[in-house]
Design a protein around this motif. Structure first.
Motif, PDB file in Angstrom:
ATOM      1  N   ILE A  25       8.866   7.942 -17.637  1.00 44.51           N
ATOM      2  CA  ILE A  25       8.044   7.703 -16.447  1.00 44.51           C
ATOM      3  C   ILE A  25       7.802   6.209 -16.271  1.00 44.51           C
ATOM      4  O   ILE A  25       7.911   5.667 -15.162  1.00 44.51           O
ATOM      5  N   ARG A  26       7.477   5.539 -17.364  1.00 43.65           N
ATOM      6  CA  ARG A  26       7.249   4.086 -17.294  1.00 43.65           C
ATOM      7  C   ARG A  26       8.507   3.364 -16.806  1.00 43.65           C
ATOM      8  O   ARG A  26       8.431   2.443 -15.991  1.00 43.65           O
ATOM      9  N   ALA A  27       9.656   3.781 -17.342  1.00 39.75           N
ATOM     10  CA  ALA A  27      10.912   3.143 -16.939  1.00 39.75           C
ATOM     11  C   ALA A  27      11.199   3.411 -15.459  1.00 39.75           C
ATOM     12  O   ALA A  27      11.661   2.521 -14.724  1.00 39.75           O
ATOM     13  N   ALA A  28      10.921   4.645 -14.995  1.00 40.35           N
ATOM     14  CA  ALA A  28      11.141   4.981 -13.587  1.00 40.35           C
ATOM     15  C   ALA A  28      10.224   4.166 -12.691  1.00 40.35           C
ATOM     16  O   ALA A  28      10.638   3.664 -11.636  1.00 40.35           O
ATOM     17  N   GLU A  29       8.959   4.022 -13.089  1.00 44.85           N
ATOM     18  CA  GLU A  29       8.013   3.217 -12.305  1.00 44.85           C
ATOM     19  C   GLU A  29       8.454   1.761 -12.250  1.00 44.85           C
ATOM     20  O   GLU A  29       8.309   1.093 -11.216  1.00 44.85           O
ATOM     21  N   ARG A  30       8.991   1.274 -13.351  1.00 44.95           N
ATOM     22  CA  ARG A  30       9.478  -0.107 -13.382  1.00 44.95           C
ATOM     23  C   ARG A  30      10.632  -0.298 -12.397  1.00 44.95           C
ATOM     24  O   ARG A  30      10.680  -1.278 -11.650  1.00 44.95           O
ATOM     25  N   ARG A  31      11.549   0.679 -12.374  1.00 38.82           N
ATOM     26  CA  ARG A  31      12.681   0.593 -11.454  1.00 38.82           C
ATOM     27  C   ARG A  31      12.213   0.685 -10.004  1.00 38.82           C
ATOM     28  O   ARG A  31      12.752   0.024  -9.110  1.00 38.82           O
ATOM     29  N   ALA A  32      11.171   1.515  -9.764  1.00 37.81           N
ATOM     30  CA  ALA A  32      10.642   1.640  -8.403  1.00 37.81           C
ATOM     31  C   ALA A  32      10.061   0.318  -7.929  1.00 37.81           C
ATOM     32  O   ALA A  32      10.265  -0.096  -6.783  1.00 37.81           O
ATOM     33  N   ARG A  33       9.326  -0.359  -8.805  1.00 33.24           N
ATOM     34  CA  ARG A  33       8.752  -1.657  -8.430  1.00 33.24           C
ATOM     35  C   ARG A  33       9.854  -2.679  -8.165  1.00 33.24           C
ATOM     36  O   ARG A  33       9.750  -3.484  -7.241  1.00 33.24           O
ATOM     37  N   GLU A  34      10.887  -2.641  -8.983  1.00 29.34           N
ATOM     38  CA  GLU A  34      11.993  -3.595  -8.819  1.00 29.34           C
ATOM     39  C   GLU A  34      12.727  -3.403  -7.500  1.00 29.34           C
ATOM     40  O   GLU A  34      13.292  -4.344  -6.943  1.00 29.34           O
ATOM     41  N   THR A  35      12.745  -2.162  -7.003  1.00 27.42           N
ATOM     42  CA  THR A  35      13.441  -1.867  -5.742  1.00 27.42           C
ATOM     43  C   THR A  35      12.493  -1.814  -4.551  1.00 27.42           C
ATOM     44  O   THR A  35      12.899  -1.431  -3.441  1.00 27.42           O
ATOM     45  N   GLY A  36      11.241  -2.178  -4.787  1.00 29.16           N
ATOM     46  CA  GLY A  36      10.290  -2.278  -3.684  1.00 29.16           C
ATOM     47  C   GLY A  36       9.753  -0.968  -3.173  1.00 29.16           C
ATOM     48  O   GLY A  36       9.231  -0.898  -2.055  1.00 29.16           O
ATOM     49  N   ARG A  37       9.870   0.112  -3.955  1.00 26.55           N
ATOM     50  CA  ARG A  37       9.349   1.402  -3.516  1.00 26.55           C
ATOM     51  C   ARG A  37       7.935   1.598  -4.048  1.00 26.55           C
ATOM     52  O   ARG A  37       7.689   1.478  -5.250  1.00 26.55           O
ATOM     53  N   ALA A  38       7.000   1.953  -3.155  1.00 29.48           N
ATOM     54  CA  ALA A  38       5.608   2.145  -3.556  1.00 29.48           C
ATOM     55  C   ALA A  38       5.238   3.618  -3.581  1.00 29.48           C
ATOM     56  O   ALA A  38       4.840   4.164  -4.611  1.00 29.48           O
ATOM     57  N   GLU A  39       5.365   4.304  -2.427  1.00 31.18           N
ATOM     58  CA  GLU A  39       5.054   5.728  -2.338  1.00 31.18           C
ATOM     59  C   GLU A  39       6.312   6.516  -2.683  1.00 31.18           C
ATOM     60  O   GLU A  39       7.286   6.512  -1.936  1.00 31.18           O
ATOM     61  N   LEU A  40       6.282   7.219  -3.817  1.00 33.06           N
ATOM     62  CA  LEU A  40       7.473   7.927  -4.278  1.00 33.06           C
ATOM     63  C   LEU A  40       7.425   9.398  -3.894  1.00 33.06           C
ATOM     64  O   LEU A  40       6.422  10.083  -4.123  1.00 33.06           O
ATOM     65  N   THR A  41       8.532   9.884  -3.316  1.00 26.92           N
ATOM     66  CA  THR A  41       8.662  11.295  -2.980  1.00 26.92           C
ATOM     67  C   THR A  41       9.231  12.046  -4.177  1.00 26.92           C
ATOM     68  O   THR A  41       9.650  11.444  -5.173  1.00 26.92           O
TER      69      THR A  41
END
Length: 326
Positions: free
Chosen positions: A297-313
């Motif tokens: 989960i931490r790694a996924a959140e890190r990747r989301a921040r790196e790609t500029g995604r805030a609200e995740l579906t």
């Protein structure tokens, strides 16, 4: 000026106040042969009284130059250092393993006694329960992370809980007992339950027979009526199910007689039981998977921040978690 040399037989005897300033056995011949024996000024009044020798005089070093002198001290101070540099023998005994525990008991007693810490003085067994559980879990974390520094610290924190509860127990007006009673009980239990080590029992051949023998001896000692007597019911549910499964299997209860319904609790028990009987610790297995998932989960959140995604579906989570690398 010629270099100072002390008379043959002059010695410095080191003692430890945590051991009541017990004299090392190697010092006894020196004490018998010395012309004069003195106690260092830094020793406790009780130690000086027990030794029954005068306090070291100001001209101690000068005396040692002409006649064998023994100085009994707790540390190498200025006079002792001069004697050692002049050739005096230093005699001491290595502190036994566990001697630092005496300091820990002393500190706990000071904290709990009048004039100590107000918070420590207010605690009782019930108020301390949460800290015992927390420290045990923090120790488990240190073990899982293989963090040696944290392991050492958390073992100390768990030890503190034992010392604290024993100190509280010593104040009970009806049934007091202290840390010595706790330790004595532990020693008695370890010896009685390891007859293959401390006696001539030859029934223990391997780890499995040792487990069985341990439970048999425990049953005899505690005169239990049930195979599940003594199981800690307050432990985490998966660990509790595994423990009951272990007791049941040793008593000959088959897996098919254990809970196996379709409801969540029965299904979890059945899965836990199968794992335990297959040689897996279900609690550790579930913890390992949980920690791995938390890392993903931490790694996924890190990747989301790196790609500029805030609200995740849900679709985003599926993508990120399937491709996450902890």
């Amino acid at each position: 000026m010629s270099e100072l040399r002390v008379a043959e037989g002059t010695a410095i005897v080191l003692v430890d106040d945590r051991l009541d300033e017990a004299l090392p056995a190697a010092a006894l011949p020196l004490l018998r042969e010395a012309a004069e024996v003195f106690a260092d000024a830094g020793l406790s009044a009780a130690a000086k009284a027990a030794l029954g020798v005068p306090e070291a005089p100001e001209d101690l070093v000068a005396r040692a130059a002409g006649t064998p002198v023994v100085l009994i001290t707790g540390e190498i101070g200025p006079d002792a250092e001069t004697l050692r540099a002049a050739g005096a023998l230093v005699v001491g005994a290595p502190a036994p393993d566990g001697v630092e525990l005496l300091d820990a008991v002393t500190v706990m007693d000071r904290l709990r006694s009048p004039g100590g810490c107000p918070w420590d003085a207010e605690q009782d067994h019930d108020s301390l329960r949460q800290y015992l559980v927390e420290e045990a879990y923090e120790l488990l974390d240190a073990i899982a992370e293989k963090d040696r520094a944290a392991l050492r610290e958390e073992l100390g924190d768990v030890l503190l809980q034992v010392l604290f509860h024993a100190r509280v127990a010593a104040e009970d007006p009806d049934d007091p007992f202290g840390i010595d009673a706790v330790a004595a009980g532990l020693v008695s239990k370890l010896v009685s339950r390891h007859p293959h080590v401390f006696a001539d029992d030859t029934t223990v051949l391997d780890t499995e027979t040792q487990h069985a023998r341990w439970e048999e001896l425990k049953q005899q000692e505690k005169q239990r009526e049930s195979i599940v007597d003594g199981v800690a019911l307050g432990q985490p549910a998966v660990a509790l199910a595994a423990k009951i499964t272990q007791r049941a299997a040793r008593a000959g209860i088959p897996l098919e007689a254990m809970p196996s319904g379709t409801d969540t609790g029965s299904a979890l028990f059945a899965l836990t039981a199968r794992g335990k009987l297959d040689g897996t610790d279900p609690e550790d297995a579930l913890r390992s998977v949980s920690l791995e998932f938390a890392a993903r989960i931490r790694a996924a959140e890190r990747r989301a921040r790196e790609t500029g995604r805030a609200e995740l579906t849900a679709s985003d989570w599926n993508e990120l978690l399937s491709g996450s690398d902890a």
